[in-house]
Design a protein around this motif. Sequence first.
Motif, PDB file in Angstrom:
ATOM      1  N   GLU A 210      -2.393  -7.329  -6.090  1.00  0.00           N
ATOM      2  CA  GLU A 210      -2.368  -5.823  -6.351  1.00  0.00           C
ATOM      3  C   GLU A 210      -2.805  -5.134  -5.281  1.00  0.00           C
ATOM      4  O   GLU A 210      -4.013  -5.307  -4.619  1.00  0.00           O
ATOM      5  CB  GLU A 210      -3.045  -5.619  -7.585  1.00  0.00           C
ATOM      6  CG  GLU A 210      -2.719  -4.170  -7.791  1.00  0.00           C
ATOM      7  CD  GLU A 210      -3.353  -3.673  -9.201  1.00  0.00           C
ATOM      8  OE1 GLU A 210      -2.693  -3.169 -10.256  1.00  0.00           O
ATOM      9  OE2 GLU A 210      -4.509  -4.112  -9.557  1.00  0.00           O
ATOM     10  N   TYR A 211      -2.075  -4.333  -4.657  1.00  0.00           N
ATOM     11  CA  TYR A 211      -2.500  -3.328  -3.688  1.00  0.00           C
ATOM     12  C   TYR A 211      -2.885  -2.025  -4.071  1.00  0.00           C
ATOM     13  O   TYR A 211      -2.475  -1.419  -5.177  1.00  0.00           O
ATOM     14  CB  TYR A 211      -1.389  -3.100  -2.496  1.00  0.00           C
ATOM     15  CG  TYR A 211      -0.831  -4.158  -1.894  1.00  0.00           C
ATOM     16  CD1 TYR A 211      -1.324  -4.396  -0.754  1.00  0.00           C
ATOM     17  CD2 TYR A 211       0.097  -5.019  -2.558  1.00  0.00           C
ATOM     18  CE1 TYR A 211      -0.714  -5.634  -0.061  1.00  0.00           C
ATOM     19  CE2 TYR A 211       0.779  -6.007  -1.746  1.00  0.00           C
ATOM     20  CZ  TYR A 211       0.066  -6.438  -0.422  1.00  0.00           C
ATOM     21  OH  TYR A 211       0.697  -7.584  -0.002  1.00  0.00           O
ATOM     22  N   GLU A 212      -3.923  -1.535  -3.684  1.00  0.00           N
ATOM     23  CA  GLU A 212      -4.742  -0.247  -3.910  1.00  0.00           C
ATOM     24  C   GLU A 212      -4.806   0.587  -2.846  1.00  0.00           C
ATOM     25  O   GLU A 212      -5.228   0.379  -1.734  1.00  0.00           O
ATOM     26  CB  GLU A 212      -5.886  -0.494  -4.912  1.00  0.00           C
ATOM     27  CG  GLU A 212      -5.870  -1.285  -6.106  1.00  0.00           C
ATOM     28  CD  GLU A 212      -7.087  -1.242  -6.994  1.00  0.00           C
ATOM     29  OE1 GLU A 212      -8.161  -1.175  -6.364  1.00  0.00           O
ATOM     30  OE2 GLU A 212      -6.910  -1.425  -8.154  1.00  0.00           O
ATOM     31  N   VAL A 213      -4.715   1.820  -3.223  1.00  0.00           N
ATOM     32  CA  VAL A 213      -4.849   2.983  -2.116  1.00  0.00           C
ATOM     33  C   VAL A 213      -5.720   4.138  -2.754  1.00  0.00           C
ATOM     34  O   VAL A 213      -5.175   4.607  -3.741  1.00  0.00           O
ATOM     35  CB  VAL A 213      -3.555   3.179  -1.209  1.00  0.00           C
ATOM     36  CG1 VAL A 213      -2.564   3.982  -2.196  1.00  0.00           C
ATOM     37  CG2 VAL A 213      -4.124   4.306  -0.239  1.00  0.00           C
TER      38      VAL A 213
ATOM     39  N   TRP B  23       0.896  -1.313   0.064  1.00  0.00           N
ATOM     40  CA  TRP B  23       0.041  -0.054   0.074  1.00  0.00           C
ATOM     41  C   TRP B  23       0.970   1.085   0.122  1.00  0.00           C
ATOM     42  O   TRP B  23       0.550   2.204  -0.762  1.00  0.00           O
ATOM     43  CB  TRP B  23      -0.942   0.068   1.158  1.00  0.00           C
ATOM     44  CG  TRP B  23      -1.967  -0.987   0.878  1.00  0.00           C
ATOM     45  CD1 TRP B  23      -3.119  -0.804   0.027  1.00  0.00           C
ATOM     46  CD2 TRP B  23      -2.403  -2.052   1.997  1.00  0.00           C
ATOM     47  NE1 TRP B  23      -4.035  -1.761   0.251  1.00  0.00           N
ATOM     48  CE2 TRP B  23      -3.577  -2.626   1.285  1.00  0.00           C
ATOM     49  CE3 TRP B  23      -1.558  -2.632   2.837  1.00  0.00           C
ATOM     50  CZ2 TRP B  23      -4.221  -3.754   1.958  1.00  0.00           C
ATOM     51  CZ3 TRP B  23      -2.358  -3.648   3.545  1.00  0.00           C
ATOM     52  CH2 TRP B  23      -3.582  -4.213   2.997  1.00  0.00           C
ATOM     53  N   SER B  24       1.835   1.151   0.730  1.00  0.00           N
ATOM     54  CA  SER B  24       2.747   2.445   0.527  1.00  0.00           C
ATOM     55  C   SER B  24       3.511   2.661  -0.707  1.00  0.00           C
ATOM     56  O   SER B  24       3.563   3.775  -1.155  1.00  0.00           O
ATOM     57  CB  SER B  24       4.240   1.940   1.744  1.00  0.00           C
ATOM     58  OG  SER B  24       4.907   3.160   1.686  1.00  0.00           O
ATOM     59  N   ALA B  25       3.831   1.579  -1.453  1.00  0.00           N
ATOM     60  CA  ALA B  25       4.285   1.593  -2.627  1.00  0.00           C
ATOM     61  C   ALA B  25       3.140   2.143  -3.697  1.00  0.00           C
ATOM     62  O   ALA B  25       3.363   2.929  -4.412  1.00  0.00           O
ATOM     63  CB  ALA B  25       4.750   0.459  -3.183  1.00  0.00           C
ATOM     64  N   ALA B  26       1.971   1.826  -3.384  1.00  0.00           N
ATOM     65  CA  ALA B  26       0.750   2.406  -4.151  1.00  0.00           C
ATOM     66  C   ALA B  26       0.602   3.843  -4.026  1.00  0.00           C
ATOM     67  O   ALA B  26       0.340   4.429  -5.021  1.00  0.00           O
ATOM     68  CB  ALA B  26      -0.475   1.448  -3.703  1.00  0.00           C
ATOM     69  N   ALA B  27       0.666   4.376  -2.966  1.00  0.00           N
ATOM     70  CA  ALA B  27       0.637   5.840  -2.426  1.00  0.00           C
ATOM     71  C   ALA B  27       1.594   6.568  -3.245  1.00  0.00           C
ATOM     72  O   ALA B  27       1.499   7.620  -3.664  1.00  0.00           O
ATOM     73  CB  ALA B  27       0.669   5.743  -0.836  1.00  0.00           C
ATOM     74  N   ALA B  28       2.945   5.851  -2.909  1.00  0.00           N
ATOM     75  CA  ALA B  28       4.037   6.766  -3.446  1.00  0.00           C
ATOM     76  C   ALA B  28       4.003   6.899  -4.923  1.00  0.00           C
ATOM     77  O   ALA B  28       4.418   7.783  -5.710  1.00  0.00           O
ATOM     78  CB  ALA B  28       5.210   6.038  -3.198  1.00  0.00           C
TER      79      ALA B  28
END
Length: 68
Positions: A54-57, A17-22
């Motif tokens: 897949e992570y989504e934010v 999730w952190s990578a998705a936000a970045a």
Amino acid sequence: MGVIIIREMVGSSPDSWSAAAADAVARASHTVRNIRYIEAVKHTARVDDGRIVEYEVELKIHFEYEGT
């Protein structure tokens, strides 16, 4: 600080999730200047065969208005 505009967007990443936000912030910064902070509204993940693929934010991007 002047007027702040808030826009929503969704970032995604196969890593976290952190990578998705970045990634979302990096993409937004190509067309939006003066990003001041973000608010993570919702975290979700896509699952395939019992594994997260897949992570989504969902984010609210807060940026300062430059107009007069």
